[in-house]
Motif scaffolding. Sequence first.
Motif, PDB file in Angstrom:
ATOM      1  N   ASP A 231     110.993  46.211  16.010  1.00 53.14           N
ATOM      2  CA  ASP A 231     111.910  45.081  16.165  1.00 53.14           C
ATOM      3  C   ASP A 231     111.970  44.527  17.533  1.00 53.14           C
ATOM      4  OD1 ASP A 231     113.049  47.322  17.289  1.00 53.14           O
ATOM      5  OD2 ASP A 231     115.161  46.914  16.711  1.00 53.14           O
ATOM      6  N   LEU A 232     110.842  44.778  18.248  1.00 55.46           N
ATOM      7  CA  LEU A 232     110.851  44.361  19.593  1.00 55.46           C
ATOM      8  C   LEU A 232     111.173  42.773  19.731  1.00 55.46           C
ATOM      9  CD1 LEU A 232     110.761  44.820  22.588  1.00 55.46           C
ATOM     10  CD2 LEU A 232     108.155  44.185  22.341  1.00 55.46           C
ATOM     11  N   ASP A 233     110.358  42.041  18.828  1.00 56.06           N
ATOM     12  CA  ASP A 233     110.580  40.512  18.838  1.00 56.06           C
ATOM     13  C   ASP A 233     111.990  40.122  18.699  1.00 56.06           C
ATOM     14  OD1 ASP A 233     110.168  41.341  16.316  1.00 56.06           O
ATOM     15  OD2 ASP A 233     109.334  39.771  15.561  1.00 56.06           O
ATOM     16  N   LYS A 234     112.629  40.824  17.795  1.00 50.44           N
ATOM     17  CA  LYS A 234     114.055  40.315  17.461  1.00 50.44           C
ATOM     18  C   LYS A 234     115.179  40.733  18.621  1.00 50.44           C
ATOM     19  CE  LYS A 234     113.409  40.949  12.651  1.00 50.44           C
ATOM     20  NZ  LYS A 234     113.909  41.801  11.354  1.00 50.44           N
ATOM     21  N   ARG A 235     114.643  41.984  19.224  1.00 52.38           N
ATOM     22  CA  ARG A 235     115.300  42.486  20.438  1.00 52.38           C
ATOM     23  C   ARG A 235     115.278  41.445  21.664  1.00 52.38           C
ATOM     24  NH1 ARG A 235     113.344  47.798  21.532  1.00 52.38           N
ATOM     25  NH2 ARG A 235     114.702  47.533  23.321  1.00 52.38           N
ATOM     26  N   LEU A 236     114.087  41.017  21.813  1.00 55.23           N
ATOM     27  CA  LEU A 236     114.012  40.134  22.840  1.00 55.23           C
ATOM     28  C   LEU A 236     114.431  38.763  22.622  1.00 55.23           C
ATOM     29  CD1 LEU A 236     110.369  41.181  23.994  1.00 55.23           C
ATOM     30  CD2 LEU A 236     112.413  42.050  25.047  1.00 55.23           C
ATOM     31  N   ALA A 237     114.433  38.318  21.438  1.00 57.63           N
ATOM     32  CA  ALA A 237     114.892  36.979  20.924  1.00 57.63           C
ATOM     33  C   ALA A 237     116.569  37.035  21.291  1.00 57.63           C
ATOM     34  CB  ALA A 237     114.721  36.621  19.591  1.00 57.63           C
ATOM     35  N   ARG A 238     117.114  38.210  21.080  1.00 54.86           N
ATOM     36  CA  ARG A 238     118.565  37.949  21.195  1.00 54.86           C
ATOM     37  C   ARG A 238     118.862  38.121  22.634  1.00 54.86           C
ATOM     38  NH1 ARG A 238     118.198  41.990  16.652  1.00 54.86           N
ATOM     39  NH2 ARG A 238     118.456  43.477  18.202  1.00 54.86           N
TER      40      ARG A 238
ATOM     41  N   VAL B 131     109.810  34.290  24.160  1.00 54.67           N
ATOM     42  CA  VAL B 131     109.627  35.098  25.315  1.00 54.67           C
ATOM     43  C   VAL B 131     108.155  34.712  25.501  1.00 54.67           C
ATOM     44  CG1 VAL B 131     109.421  37.498  25.863  1.00 54.67           C
ATOM     45  CG2 VAL B 131     111.309  36.885  24.293  1.00 54.67           C
ATOM     46  N   GLY B 132     107.935  34.750  26.861  1.00 58.48           N
ATOM     47  CA  GLY B 132     106.702  34.595  27.306  1.00 58.48           C
ATOM     48  C   GLY B 132     105.908  35.877  27.682  1.00 58.48           C
ATOM     49  N   CYS B 133     104.464  35.744  27.292  1.00 54.27           N
ATOM     50  CA  CYS B 133     103.559  37.230  27.710  1.00 54.27           C
ATOM     51  C   CYS B 133     102.910  36.961  28.915  1.00 54.27           C
ATOM     52  CB  CYS B 133     102.879  37.688  26.504  1.00 54.27           C
ATOM     53  SG  CYS B 133     103.824  38.100  25.271  1.00 54.27           S
ATOM     54  N   LEU B 134     102.934  37.783  29.951  1.00 55.73           N
ATOM     55  CA  LEU B 134     102.100  37.650  31.109  1.00 55.73           C
ATOM     56  C   LEU B 134     100.980  38.489  30.866  1.00 55.73           C
ATOM     57  CD1 LEU B 134     104.753  37.936  33.864  1.00 55.73           C
ATOM     58  CD2 LEU B 134     104.093  35.916  32.837  1.00 55.73           C
ATOM     59  N   GLY B 135     100.839  39.396  29.984  1.00 55.59           N
ATOM     60  CA  GLY B 135      99.535  40.082  29.730  1.00 55.59           C
ATOM     61  C   GLY B 135      99.886  41.405  30.975  1.00 55.59           C
ATOM     62  N   ALA B 136      98.881  42.350  31.013  1.00 51.10           N
ATOM     63  CA  ALA B 136      98.661  43.576  31.818  1.00 51.10           C
ATOM     64  C   ALA B 136      97.907  43.521  32.796  1.00 51.10           C
ATOM     65  CB  ALA B 136      98.092  44.690  30.929  1.00 51.10           C
ATOM     66  N   HIS B 137      96.795  42.340  32.988  1.00 53.07           N
ATOM     67  CA  HIS B 137      95.956  42.527  34.054  1.00 53.07           C
ATOM     68  C   HIS B 137      96.422  41.809  35.298  1.00 53.07           C
ATOM     69  CE1 HIS B 137      92.298  41.417  36.433  1.00 53.07           C
ATOM     70  NE2 HIS B 137      91.831  42.369  35.859  1.00 53.07           N
ATOM     71  N   ALA B 138      96.314  42.376  36.348  1.00 52.85           N
ATOM     72  CA  ALA B 138      97.074  42.045  37.619  1.00 52.85           C
ATOM     73  C   ALA B 138      96.804  40.481  37.947  1.00 52.85           C
ATOM     74  CB  ALA B 138      96.629  42.798  38.805  1.00 52.85           C
TER      75      ALA B 138
END
Length: 313
Positions: free
Chosen positions: A254-261, A289-296
């Motif tokens: 449910d991460l997408d819902k939690r982050l949307a709230r 919610v925007g995604c920055l990724g994991a690579h520095a």
Amino acid sequence: MKEPQASALIAHGLVHQELFPIREVSRLTGVNPVTLRAWERRYGLIQPTRTESGHRLYSQADIDAIDSILGWLRRGVAVSKVGSILARSQGPAEGAWAGSTVGDRSRWHAQVREAVRQFDAAQLGRLFEQVFASHALEQVFGEVFMPVWQALRASQAGYGQASEWLFLDQFLRARVLLRLQLAREPRSRRILLSPLSAQGQELELLVAGLLLGSDEVAVTVLAPGQPVEELALVCERLAPDALVLFDNHRPANDLDKRLARLAQRVNCPLLLAGETAEMAQDNLEGGPVGCLGAHAVLMKQRLRQFLAGQIDT
């Protein structure tokens, strides 16, 4: 399947060899040859070279890729999805590593590992300053120190290994905290970096804060244990330009819902960074919610683009 050990080549005295047969790679990584062949043929995850007689030979880069694949599989990612995640998180070669060899990195790993094995803080400090003086920040952590830290963290079954990992962890946390303090001068933009879950390691959070900072962007790292439900209050009082949540674990269903709230409650853009961002990117696409990724390198580039309004969440 046993845990991968990035330091296994050092332990077996193989750091100066360039190519390894499939049987040796299987022994070092714990992945059986049948699986290695499937990852190559079916999914294209690794591409070993071949001898004239058709035998596979693997480079250190291939072994590092196998360790990365195993890491994603342990986090619950299906093998069919690993390729796209690795492709998204693969940053451009830059800085001093662009002209370096796998052997260069292996020698740094060996020296760091030996200093840790001896609990030699003075030598470890000298190595840190040498690497820092000759390489970009992303390479200092992403290519030298964090791989050793991760390998030690993954293999603590033997006598003394837990103590070695704690020694390196304490050393790196102190060095990163010092550099974060030195970077607290006023900047034109300010972001908050918060852990997404209580499972994360403090060092990974601190390193992310150091890597996201720049001459224009100041980063305030919130402490491990920061309640996510109270982030709206923190943002209201500190008024950052963006709130970045960081995590390296498999995202909850449910991460997408939690982050949307949460995005509706905070008064600034909400971004997600770390390996969780790579795994959740498809589910979050088109949302708030925007995604920055994991690579520095890509994290910093995407953060700059978000702050400049060049890409939407």
